[in-house]
Motif scaffolding. Structure first.
Motif, PDB file in Angstrom:
ATOM      1  N   ARG A  19      25.344  34.601  53.850  1.00  0.00           N
ATOM      2  CA  ARG A  19      26.249  35.702  53.531  1.00  0.00           C
ATOM      3  C   ARG A  19      26.858  35.429  52.170  1.00  0.00           C
ATOM      4  NH1 ARG A  19      27.880  39.026  57.552  1.00  0.00           N
ATOM      5  NH2 ARG A  19      29.805  39.469  56.425  1.00  0.00           N
ATOM      6  N   PRO A  20      27.040  36.449  51.347  1.00  0.00           N
ATOM      7  CA  PRO A  20      27.631  36.226  50.023  1.00  0.00           C
ATOM      8  C   PRO A  20      29.067  35.724  50.142  1.00  0.00           C
ATOM      9  CG  PRO A  20      27.526  38.570  50.543  1.00  0.00           C
ATOM     10  CD  PRO A  20      26.748  37.852  51.611  1.00  0.00           C
ATOM     11  N   LEU A  21      29.441  34.869  49.196  1.00  0.00           N
ATOM     12  CA  LEU A  21      30.796  34.341  49.181  1.00  0.00           C
ATOM     13  C   LEU A  21      31.764  35.417  48.705  1.00  0.00           C
ATOM     14  CD1 LEU A  21      30.104  30.824  47.613  1.00  0.00           C
ATOM     15  CD2 LEU A  21      30.416  31.387  50.033  1.00  0.00           C
ATOM     16  N   ASP A  22      32.984  35.299  49.105  1.00  0.00           N
ATOM     17  CA  ASP A  22      34.008  36.258  48.702  1.00  0.00           C
ATOM     18  C   ASP A  22      35.120  35.495  47.990  1.00  0.00           C
ATOM     19  OD1 ASP A  22      35.749  38.336  48.361  1.00  0.00           O
ATOM     20  OD2 ASP A  22      36.297  38.513  50.469  1.00  0.00           O
ATOM     21  N   PRO A  23      34.920  35.180  46.702  1.00  0.00           N
ATOM     22  CA  PRO A  23      35.950  34.389  46.017  1.00  0.00           C
ATOM     23  C   PRO A  23      37.288  35.090  45.937  1.00  0.00           C
ATOM     24  CG  PRO A  23      34.340  35.271  44.463  1.00  0.00           C
ATOM     25  CD  PRO A  23      33.796  35.524  45.838  1.00  0.00           C
ATOM     26  N   ALA A  24      37.287  36.438  45.785  1.00  0.00           N
ATOM     27  CA  ALA A  24      38.561  37.156  45.711  1.00  0.00           C
ATOM     28  C   ALA A  24      39.316  37.034  47.026  1.00  0.00           C
ATOM     29  CB  ALA A  24      38.314  38.626  45.374  1.00  0.00           C
ATOM     30  N   GLY A  25      38.606  37.229  48.156  1.00  0.00           N
ATOM     31  CA  GLY A  25      39.243  37.086  49.459  1.00  0.00           C
ATOM     32  C   GLY A  25      39.766  35.681  49.684  1.00  0.00           C
ATOM     33  N   SER A  26      39.018  34.680  49.246  1.00  0.00           N
ATOM     34  CA  SER A  26      39.450  33.300  49.420  1.00  0.00           C
ATOM     35  C   SER A  26      40.717  33.026  48.622  1.00  0.00           C
ATOM     36  CB  SER A  26      38.336  32.344  48.979  1.00  0.00           C
ATOM     37  OG  SER A  26      37.177  32.521  49.774  1.00  0.00           O
ATOM     38  N   ARG A  27      40.799  33.570  47.421  1.00  0.00           N
ATOM     39  CA  ARG A  27      41.994  33.376  46.588  1.00  0.00           C
ATOM     40  C   ARG A  27      43.201  34.059  47.218  1.00  0.00           C
ATOM     41  NH1 ARG A  27      41.340  36.190  41.894  1.00  0.00           N
ATOM     42  NH2 ARG A  27      43.231  35.215  41.066  1.00  0.00           N
ATOM     43  N   ILE A  28      42.982  35.269  47.749  1.00  0.00           N
ATOM     44  CA  ILE A  28      44.092  35.979  48.396  1.00  0.00           C
ATOM     45  C   ILE A  28      44.586  35.203  49.601  1.00  0.00           C
ATOM     46  CG2 ILE A  28      44.689  38.038  49.730  1.00  0.00           C
ATOM     47  CD1 ILE A  28      42.854  39.621  47.850  1.00  0.00           C
ATOM     48  N   ARG A  29      43.668  34.722  50.413  1.00  0.00           N
ATOM     49  CA  ARG A  29      44.071  33.952  51.605  1.00  0.00           C
ATOM     50  C   ARG A  29      44.838  32.703  51.203  1.00  0.00           C
ATOM     51  NH1 ARG A  29      40.107  31.624  56.444  1.00  0.00           N
ATOM     52  NH2 ARG A  29      41.695  30.325  57.427  1.00  0.00           N
ATOM     53  N   PRO A 127      48.199  40.503  46.443  1.00  0.00           N
ATOM     54  CA  PRO A 127      49.388  39.772  45.997  1.00  0.00           C
ATOM     55  C   PRO A 127      49.996  40.415  44.758  1.00  0.00           C
ATOM     56  CG  PRO A 127      47.653  38.238  46.586  1.00  0.00           C
ATOM     57  CD  PRO A 127      47.036  39.610  46.615  1.00  0.00           C
ATOM     58  N   PRO A 128      51.310  40.307  44.593  1.00  0.00           N
ATOM     59  CA  PRO A 128      51.982  40.943  43.458  1.00  0.00           C
ATOM     60  C   PRO A 128      51.430  40.431  42.130  1.00  0.00           C
ATOM     61  CG  PRO A 128      53.444  39.390  44.593  1.00  0.00           C
ATOM     62  CD  PRO A 128      52.253  39.567  45.460  1.00  0.00           C
ATOM     63  N   GLY A 129      51.141  41.373  41.242  1.00  0.00           N
ATOM     64  CA  GLY A 129      50.613  41.018  39.934  1.00  0.00           C
ATOM     65  C   GLY A 129      49.110  40.906  39.867  1.00  0.00           C
ATOM     66  N   TRP A 130      48.438  41.025  41.042  1.00  0.00           N
ATOM     67  CA  TRP A 130      46.984  40.946  41.069  1.00  0.00           C
ATOM     68  C   TRP A 130      46.410  42.357  41.043  1.00  0.00           C
ATOM     69  CZ3 TRP A 130      44.531  36.570  44.397  1.00  0.00           C
ATOM     70  CH2 TRP A 130      45.280  35.385  44.252  1.00  0.00           C
ATOM     71  N   SER A 131      45.186  42.482  40.548  1.00  0.00           N
ATOM     72  CA  SER A 131      44.493  43.767  40.595  1.00  0.00           C
ATOM     73  C   SER A 131      43.751  43.880  41.911  1.00  0.00           C
ATOM     74  CB  SER A 131      43.518  43.895  39.431  1.00  0.00           C
ATOM     75  OG  SER A 131      42.540  42.864  39.483  1.00  0.00           O
ATOM     76  N   GLY A 132      43.629  45.105  42.413  1.00  0.00           N
ATOM     77  CA  GLY A 132      42.937  45.337  43.680  1.00  0.00           C
ATOM     78  C   GLY A 132      42.323  46.715  43.700  1.00  0.00           C
ATOM     79  N   SER A 133      41.601  47.010  44.758  1.00  0.00           N
ATOM     80  CA  SER A 133      40.968  48.310  44.881  1.00  0.00           C
ATOM     81  C   SER A 133      41.995  49.364  45.262  1.00  0.00           C
ATOM     82  CB  SER A 133      39.859  48.265  45.937  1.00  0.00           C
ATOM     83  OG  SER A 133      40.410  48.063  47.219  1.00  0.00           O
TER      84      SER A 133
END
Length: 208
Positions: A19-29, A127-133
Motif C-alpha cells: 500500500r502506498p505510504l501516506d507521509p502527510a497522514g503520518s505527519r498529522i498523526r 493542524p493550524p498553519g498547515w495546508s489541507g484539502s
C-alpha cells in the motif's frame, strides 16, 4: 515482512504489492500525538482522533454553531467539517448530554445535536498553519500546546449541582456545560425552524 509470490509459469519471485505510504497522514498523526498528547490512529480515511479520553465532542450544524459562538465564548477548541461544527468539551460530557437536555426541557424536541464520547472518534482537522484539502476538517479555534489537557467531569450526583460543571478550559469565566448545551440546543432548534420555514415557502401552491 511482505511474503513474496511466484509468477505463474516462471521461476521468478515477485513481491506482493505494498500500500502506498501516506507521509502527510503520518505527519498529522505525529503532530497530535507529540504536540498535544492526543490518541490518534491512521485509517483508510485518514487520521482520526479518539474521543472520550482527553475530550468529548459536541456536534451540531455549522449554522447553529456559529450562532452559538456569537452568544457565548466557551474558549475550547472548535472545528468545522463541511456543514458540521465540532466543539471539544470535557471528557464525560457525552454521557451527561441526554440528561441535560431532559433537565433543560429540550429532550422532547428533535435537535441536530449529538455528543461523541468513549469509543468514538472524529476526523483529525488539519493542524493550524498547515495546508489541507477543501474537504478536510479545519480548526476554527485550534487547540494550543501546553493547554491541551482537558478536565474530566465529576460523576453526576444531582441535577441541582449541574451548573458547577465546566467545559474544556473551564474557569476564568468560561461558560459551564449547562449554558453551553442550552445555547447549542436553542440555536439548533432555531436553525431547524428556519429550514422548515424556507422549505414551506418554497413549495408551489397546489390547485385542485
Amino acid at each position: 515482512m511482505v511474503a513474496p509470490f511466484a509468477a505463474a509459469g516462471s521461476g521468478t519471485t515477485v513481491p506482493t504489492p505494498r500500500r502506498p505510504l501516506d507521509p502527510a497522514g503520518s505527519r498529522i498523526r505525529r503532530w497530535y500525538e507529540d504536540e498535544l498528547g492526543w490518541a490518534a490512529t491512521t485509517g483508510p480515511d485518514g487520521v482520526r482522533l479518539h474521543t472520550g479520553l482527553r475530550f468529548d465532542v459536541l456536534e451540531l450544524p455549522a449554522e447553529a454553531g456559529f450562532a452559538m459562538l456569537r452568544r457565548l465564548d466557551p474558549r475550547s477548541p472548535v472545528a468545522v467539517r463541511g456543514e458540521t461544527m465540532q466543539l471539544l468539551v470535557a471528557a464525560g460530557s457525552a454521557d451527561e448530554l441526554p440528561g441535560l437536555l431532559d433537565w433543560l426541557e429540550w429532550g422532547s424536541l428533535p435537535l441536530d445535536l449529538v455528543a461523541l464520547g468513549a469509543g468514538a472518534f472524529i476526523e483529525a482537522p488539519t493542524p493550524p498553519g498547515w495546508s489541507g484539502s477543501q474537504e478536510a476538517a479545519v480548526w476554527v479555534r485550534p487547540p494550543e500546546p501546553g493547554r491541551e489537557v482537558e478536565p474530566v467531569l465529576p460523576a453526576l450526583t444531582s441535577l441541582t449541582a449541574v451548573s458547577t460543571w465546566s467545559v474544556v478550559g473551564g474557569g476564568g469565566g468560561a461558560p459551564d456545560l449547562v449554558r453551553l448545551v442550552d445555547t447549542a440546543a436553542t440555536q439548533c432548534h432555531r436553525a431547524r425552524l428556519r429550514r422548515a420555514s424556507t422549505a414551506s415557502t418554497a413549495q408551489p401552491l397546489a390547485f385542485s
